[in-house]
Design a protein around this motif. Sequence first.
Motif, PDB file in Angstrom:
ATOM      1  N   UNK A  55      33.990  31.007  53.493  1.00  0.00           N
ATOM      2  CA  UNK A  55      35.183  31.587  54.628  1.00  0.00           C
ATOM      3  C   UNK A  55      34.827  33.135  54.678  1.00  0.00           C
ATOM      4  N   UNK A  56      34.586  33.703  55.796  1.00  0.00           N
ATOM      5  CA  UNK A  56      34.330  35.098  56.125  1.00  0.00           C
ATOM      6  C   UNK A  56      35.616  35.442  57.089  1.00  0.00           C
ATOM      7  N   UNK A  57      36.521  36.295  56.826  1.00  0.00           N
ATOM      8  CA  UNK A  57      37.341  36.760  57.648  1.00  0.00           C
ATOM      9  C   UNK A  57      37.333  38.076  57.990  1.00  0.00           C
ATOM     10  N   UNK A  60      34.815  40.043  55.910  1.00  0.00           N
ATOM     11  CA  UNK A  60      34.913  39.924  54.544  1.00  0.00           C
ATOM     12  C   UNK A  60      34.944  38.561  54.021  1.00  0.00           C
ATOM     13  N   UNK A  61      34.092  38.381  53.017  1.00  0.00           N
ATOM     14  CA  UNK A  61      34.019  36.803  52.305  1.00  0.00           C
ATOM     15  C   UNK A  61      35.307  36.655  51.696  1.00  0.00           C
ATOM     16  N   UNK A  62      35.794  35.629  51.869  1.00  0.00           N
ATOM     17  CA  UNK A  62      36.923  35.396  51.072  1.00  0.00           C
ATOM     18  C   UNK A  62      36.650  34.586  49.659  1.00  0.00           C
ATOM     19  N   UNK A  63      36.503  35.262  48.770  1.00  0.00           N
ATOM     20  CA  UNK A  63      35.654  34.562  47.572  1.00  0.00           C
ATOM     21  C   UNK A  63      36.579  34.719  46.416  1.00  0.00           C
ATOM     22  N   UNK A  68      41.305  37.360  49.282  1.00  0.00           N
ATOM     23  CA  UNK A  68      42.448  36.748  50.374  1.00  0.00           C
ATOM     24  C   UNK A  68      43.388  37.634  50.379  1.00  0.00           C
ATOM     25  N   UNK A  69      43.802  38.194  49.482  1.00  0.00           N
ATOM     26  CA  UNK A  69      45.085  39.252  49.653  1.00  0.00           C
ATOM     27  C   UNK A  69      44.883  40.301  50.558  1.00  0.00           C
TER      28      UNK A  69
END
Length: 245
Positions: A55-57, A60-63, A68-69
Motif C-alpha cells: 500500500x502506498x499513500x 510513501x510505502x506503508x510498510x 502508517x502513523x
Amino acid sequence: MLEAVSQGYGSTVVLDRLSMSLRPGITALAGPNGAGKTTLLRTLATIVPPRSGSVTIDGRAVDGERAARTVRSQIGYLPQRFGFDPHMRVVDFVTYGAWLRGVPARDRSRAVSEALEMVDLISLRRTRMRKLSGGMRQRAGIAWAVAGRPRLVLLDEPTVGLDPRQRLHFRKIVAGLNDTVVVLSTHLIDDIAATCDRVIVLHGGRVKFDGAVADLAATSTNDLPGHTELERAYMALLPTEEQHL
Ligand SMILES: Nc1ncnc2c1ncn2[C@@H]1O[C@H](COP(=O)(O)OP(=O)(O)OP(=O)(O)O)[C@@H](O)[C@H]1O
C-alpha cells in the motif's frame, strides 16, 4: 495505490491480489454485501495491514506502523457507524478529527471552520452532537473527516439512512471535494451516477470493473433488471444469484 493486496479473516479471503491507483476526484466503490468494500477502505486507511502486497499513500510505502502513523495525517476515514461522545459540541467533535490528523494548533480553528462551512453546519457549531438529526450527524462526520484537507478521504456508505433532501445536500458537499482523492463506498447506483467520476466494482475479492461511470453505463444491455443504464450495467457484472444492490 494498492499493489497485489490480499486481505482476509482467518481462512476467508476477502481481497485477492487487488491492484488500483487512485487519483483526485470522486471514486465510487461498489459491490454486493460482503464484497470487501469496508475491508478495502480499512486497508487504505492503514487500520489493518495487508496480508500481502503493498500500500502506498501520498507517495510513501506503508510498510509498518511508523510509516502508517506518518501517512495518517493525510487520511480522513469516516467509518459507516462512527462513534462520538453525544455530549460533545459539533465544533469540538470536528476539532478532535483535526487533532487526530495532527493539524497544528495554530491552523486548527481555521481548518475546523472551513470544514463546518463546507457541510453547512457553521451555525450549529455550538450544538451538542446528540441534538443533531441523522443527516446533520452525517455532515458532522464528513467535516470530521475533511478538517485540515487530508489528501485521501474515505467515506464508508455515507448516505445510508439519509432522506432524499439530505442525500442531495451530501452530493453537493462531495462535489466540493473533487480536488481531493475521495473514495466512497455505496450500494446506491443513483448516488454513483450523480456524484462520482469513476467507479470500481468489487466482487469475489477481485475488481470487476474500474473506469469512468459513463463507460460502465455504456456496457448496459436491456435484458437485465434495472431502471437506468448504469443499474443494468452494474447488474451484468454480478453473477445471477447475487444481483441485488
Ligand atoms: N472482523 C471480521 N472478522 C471476520 N470476518 C469479517 C470481519 N469483517 C468482515 N468480515 C467478512 O469479510 C467479508 C467482507 O466484509 P466487508 O465488510 O469488507 O464487505 P462490504 O463489501 O463492506 O459489505 P457491506 O456492503 O455489507 O458493508 C464478509 O464476508 C464479512 O463477513
